[in-house]
Design an enzyme around this catalytic site. Sequence first.
Site, PDB file in Angstrom:
ATOM      1  N   HIS A 142      68.217  13.149   7.783  1.00 38.95           N
ATOM      2  CA  HIS A 142      67.046  11.561   6.806  1.00 38.95           C
ATOM      3  C   HIS A 142      66.821  11.941   5.498  1.00 38.95           C
ATOM      4  O   HIS A 142      66.803  13.435   4.772  1.00 38.95           O
ATOM      5  CB  HIS A 142      65.763  11.837   7.708  1.00 38.95           C
ATOM      6  CG  HIS A 142      65.050  12.861   7.723  1.00 38.95           C
ATOM      7  ND1 HIS A 142      64.094  12.829   6.394  1.00 38.95           N
ATOM      8  CD2 HIS A 142      64.564  14.170   9.010  1.00 38.95           C
ATOM      9  CE1 HIS A 142      63.688  14.177   7.075  1.00 38.95           C
ATOM     10  NE2 HIS A 142      63.501  14.224   7.946  1.00 38.95           N
TER      11      HIS A 142
ATOM     12  N   ASP B  55      64.007  19.834   4.740  1.00 32.99           N
ATOM     13  CA  ASP B  55      63.816  18.399   6.155  1.00 32.99           C
ATOM     14  C   ASP B  55      64.160  17.119   4.976  1.00 32.99           C
ATOM     15  O   ASP B  55      62.570  17.226   4.118  1.00 32.99           O
ATOM     16  CB  ASP B  55      62.162  18.595   6.527  1.00 32.99           C
ATOM     17  CG  ASP B  55      62.188  17.757   7.130  1.00 32.99           C
ATOM     18  OD1 ASP B  55      62.111  16.809   7.755  1.00 32.99           O
ATOM     19  OD2 ASP B  55      60.646  17.529   7.389  1.00 32.99           O
TER      20      ASP B  55
ATOM     21  N   GLU C  47      62.538   8.631   8.321  1.00 31.61           N
ATOM     22  CA  GLU C  47      62.394   9.484   9.766  1.00 31.61           C
ATOM     23  C   GLU C  47      60.678   9.527   9.434  1.00 31.61           C
ATOM     24  O   GLU C  47      60.392   9.988  10.471  1.00 31.61           O
ATOM     25  CB  GLU C  47      63.864  10.548   9.443  1.00 31.61           C
ATOM     26  CG  GLU C  47      63.483  11.502  11.170  1.00 31.61           C
ATOM     27  CD  GLU C  47      62.001  12.420  10.910  1.00 31.61           C
ATOM     28  OE1 GLU C  47      61.621  12.859  12.261  1.00 31.61           O
ATOM     29  OE2 GLU C  47      61.433  12.607  10.063  1.00 31.61           O
ATOM     30  N   GLU C  48      60.562  10.029   8.461  1.00 35.09           N
ATOM     31  CA  GLU C  48      59.255  10.557   8.539  1.00 35.09           C
ATOM     32  C   GLU C  48      57.857   9.934   8.710  1.00 35.09           C
ATOM     33  O   GLU C  48      56.827  10.524   9.336  1.00 35.09           O
ATOM     34  CB  GLU C  48      58.526  11.459   6.771  1.00 35.09           C
ATOM     35  CG  GLU C  48      59.689  12.360   6.311  1.00 35.09           C
ATOM     36  CD  GLU C  48      59.627  13.862   7.118  1.00 35.09           C
ATOM     37  OE1 GLU C  48      59.053  13.851   8.390  1.00 35.09           O
ATOM     38  OE2 GLU C  48      60.317  14.817   6.963  1.00 35.09           O
TER      39      GLU C  48
ATOM     40  N   ASP D  95      68.342  18.019  11.896  1.00 37.43           N
ATOM     41  CA  ASP D  95      66.711  17.838  10.819  1.00 37.43           C
ATOM     42  C   ASP D  95      65.585  18.649  11.561  1.00 37.43           C
ATOM     43  O   ASP D  95      64.965  18.774  12.064  1.00 37.43           O
ATOM     44  CB  ASP D  95      66.383  17.019  11.413  1.00 37.43           C
ATOM     45  CG  ASP D  95      64.978  16.880  11.126  1.00 37.43           C
ATOM     46  OD1 ASP D  95      64.533  17.107  10.156  1.00 37.43           O
ATOM     47  OD2 ASP D  95      64.253  15.472  11.302  1.00 37.43           O
TER      48      ASP D  95
ATOM     49  N   HIS E   6      57.021  20.390   5.357  1.00 39.66           N
ATOM     50  CA  HIS E   6      55.842  18.804   4.979  1.00 39.66           C
ATOM     51  C   HIS E   6      54.896  19.583   4.085  1.00 39.66           C
ATOM     52  O   HIS E   6      54.204  19.312   3.256  1.00 39.66           O
ATOM     53  CB  HIS E   6      55.391  18.504   5.910  1.00 39.66           C
ATOM     54  CG  HIS E   6      55.853  17.861   6.773  1.00 39.66           C
ATOM     55  ND1 HIS E   6      55.417  17.074   8.530  1.00 39.66           N
ATOM     56  CD2 HIS E   6      57.636  17.557   7.124  1.00 39.66           C
ATOM     57  CE1 HIS E   6      56.113  16.076   8.955  1.00 39.66           C
ATOM     58  NE2 HIS E   6      56.960  16.985   8.434  1.00 39.66           N
TER      59      HIS E   6
END
Lengths: 464, 464
Positions: free
Chosen positions: A281, A293, A327-328, A355, A429
């Site tokens: 993503h 990520d 995606e997130e 991912d 994240h």
Amino acid sequence: MKLKPLLSALLIGAASLSASAQTDSVTIRKIYDEALVNGQAYDNLHYLCKNIGQRLSGSTNAQKAVEWGKKLMESYGFDKVYLQEVMVPHWVRGEKEQGFIIDGKTRTPVALAALGMSVATPKEGITAEVIELHDLKELDALGADKIKGKIVFFNRPFDERFIETGAAYGTAGDQRRSGPDAASKYGAVAVIIRSLTSALDNYPHTGTTSYGTVNTPIPGAALSTVAANKLSETIKNAKGKPVKFFLKQNCQTLPDAPSFNVVGELTGTENPNQFVTVGGHLDSWDLAEGAHDDGTGVMQSVEVLRIFKAMGYKPKHSVRAVLFMNEENGGRGGKKYAELAVQNKEEHIAAIESDEGGFTPRGFSFERPSAEFLKQVNANWKSLLAPYEADMLVAGGSGSDIGPLRGSVPGVTLIGFRPDSQRYFDIHHTPNDVFENVNKRELHLGAAAMASLIYLIDQHGLKF
Amino acid sequence: MKLKPLLSALLIGAASLSASAQTDSVTIRKIYDEALVNGQAYDNLHYLCKNIGQRLSGSTNAQKAVEWGKKLMESYGFDKVYLQEVMVPHWVRGEKEQGFIIDGKTRTPVALAALGMSVATPKEGITAEVIELHDLKELDALGADKIKGKIVFFNRPFDERFIETGAAYGTAGDQRRSGPDAASKYGAVAVIIRSLTSALDNYPHTGTTSYGTVNTPIPGAALSTVAANKLSETIKNAKGKPVKFFLKQNCQTLPDAPSFNVVGELTGTENPNQFVTVGGHLDSWDLAEGAHDDGTGVMQSVEVLRIFKAMGYKPKHSVRAVLFMNEENGGRGGKKYAELAVQNKEEHIAAIESDEGGFTPRGFSFERPSAEFLKQVNANWKSLLAPYEADMLVAGGSGSDIGPLRGSVPGVTLIGFRPDSQRYFDIHHTPNDVFENVNKRELHLGAAAMASLIYLIDQHGLKF
């Protein structure tokens, strides 16, 4: 300097290989040579991280990433490069959040970040007594009497006994995903959670929280693990005396915004309407560069097609690199991709998602395989991937971007790329998900592993 | 918070396991639980790195490390803890080295470090024309005519096509190990080498060079890869016009100094004079903290015994953790250990070394196994280690500290712990080999893998 041929990896068991397996063995060695000697994923990732940076859905940077991703694939001369328009949620963090532990007259600032999709606090912030819980079920036991008007602090740590950290993330993740919604039911005024990580440091880990349609949304934020320990210790030392917490954040959800998946394709020479998808993503959280990520996943996906082109390998089936959007915090890009696949009557053989970070590859997990399928995949391909130490071919999850193909597109095999998982949730994240934490060889080995599996699928199919 | 039992890893294939294998499976799960939940290797490593730091053989810090290592093992209540005295080389780096590329009137300073055991330059340094080579064999072809009076620059990079970086290190390493001695034969005045690494950065990588007894020793130093590229480019751009280099270093070799291996032992309940050794080396290079090289190996070795004690596992055979001294520039500790084993008529079943970094475990390599041995090891134990992803049981090297047992102690099986190799040579022998580059879970998974293999050897032997 000209490189001499490197045959060591080929020779393992070569004598016992069939002619077809020998061809496969030679091709896979070429794939790895191309990735390790001429790999471009690392330089591309550098550009994405440093010249674009964070790219949360709906942001200007996300749009820049879309345009750059398209240009990049065009520059490689893939057969088709195009965009798939999709409306995405547009959440913005706003000003830096503030949090304080209030212990009597002492106010201790702590590192925290609003959960993605969270609502804001009132402008002046929220101050309330904190109650520490470790499980969503405790809410039901305590009820509104004990919860109402309080800030609920979910502090269940990762269970370190899991070997793969994704399993620990999975079992701790309900605190973030559902904590605010669940606590809201009993009148909590906000939820703060322990960041979802094994690491003990001062980085808060954001990530999406979801509100149902029943309860009033309340703000949610993640504390760094150091801050969570500090708060827990303060509560313990207070011996029943109330400890308060102050939270202020002014994030908000704007109207949905237009965005795009970016698709590159090498068109199949024999079966152009049969597809193998490889993707990651393109969007990222807003706190850093989205390096692992999922910058690594998108750059590996592009690299798979680049490797094939550089080698002169023309796949029989169409192979697509898809840079999924959103995606997130919504998964809209994945849904759109599946929707268009159905609409365009595409036949999909397999989809592979990267991912879980750009770490050393361990292998692949196949979603819901039959025992016979798994047996045959291993019997046929394990020895070909073993020299590259990417031969763990197991049952398991795939990825949330390719997930919507499940059910909607019959016959597709969904596959997850499985890198080493130990460091992923250290940076996941956080403001520390930056290019510097990606290792070039690990990244390129992953691209080579993915290209190798796709080559095998293209040559032999997955009808086991 | 009390942890619920975690059975997932046990259940894999449990139905098909024999009663003995089921016991093994349960014990290995306990080993991992102890390592992952209560592991102390990481905190111990922190002490070693931050409170002691670099510990080159013969240094005050090496002595501190010996004393601390002994106290640590005593604090764990191992059955025996003692020192083995050994005389070690005592090389000191002296003042920070200086290096400049001299291109006409331009002097460009570069990052470099003297090779371990190198001789010094004259006080005023050496200035001479540089000749760039990529292979020691080129020296013979060029001869004294072209080499005499020059500084030879060996600039052969790692061959990136190897999957394990140790293989790339092995094939590039002659430049460092033998480069100065070989070039001296033809009258070179110094040798500078490209650092032995895949990484492109500004850290020089030190490491031992060896002088034979025939040629006059000349100084050797390693340039960072950025510096090596810069020098190579300067030479290329000069188009035949001489490029000079200035090198100044005042390292020296002092008289041998007394030092020690540190040995901790859990004495075997059934076969106390039969030993399984697990070890790493306590000494480190002087540029950093020796975190991955080899603080992780020594702390994992101690941790293996600590895990057994914490679980109440009493091995049948004596299990020794050995913190070897002087692996880096002499290997004297390893030689002494083997010498004493012979002298004391000890029977050694196996020795396992961890000296490839504290990264995620992949498995173990067995030195010179028969095909049948390797087949049986895999048939018996692979499935027990597979749930922990540490089941690569292959033929390969072991380690240089346990190497001297080979030949001198009949019947011993030498085994190398095999962690993921991708990041090791990024930090190997550099100022960047610091605690912060070690991941707690990776380190503890390694200790658990080692303890699991030792448990299996203790229970079942290695007579395959």
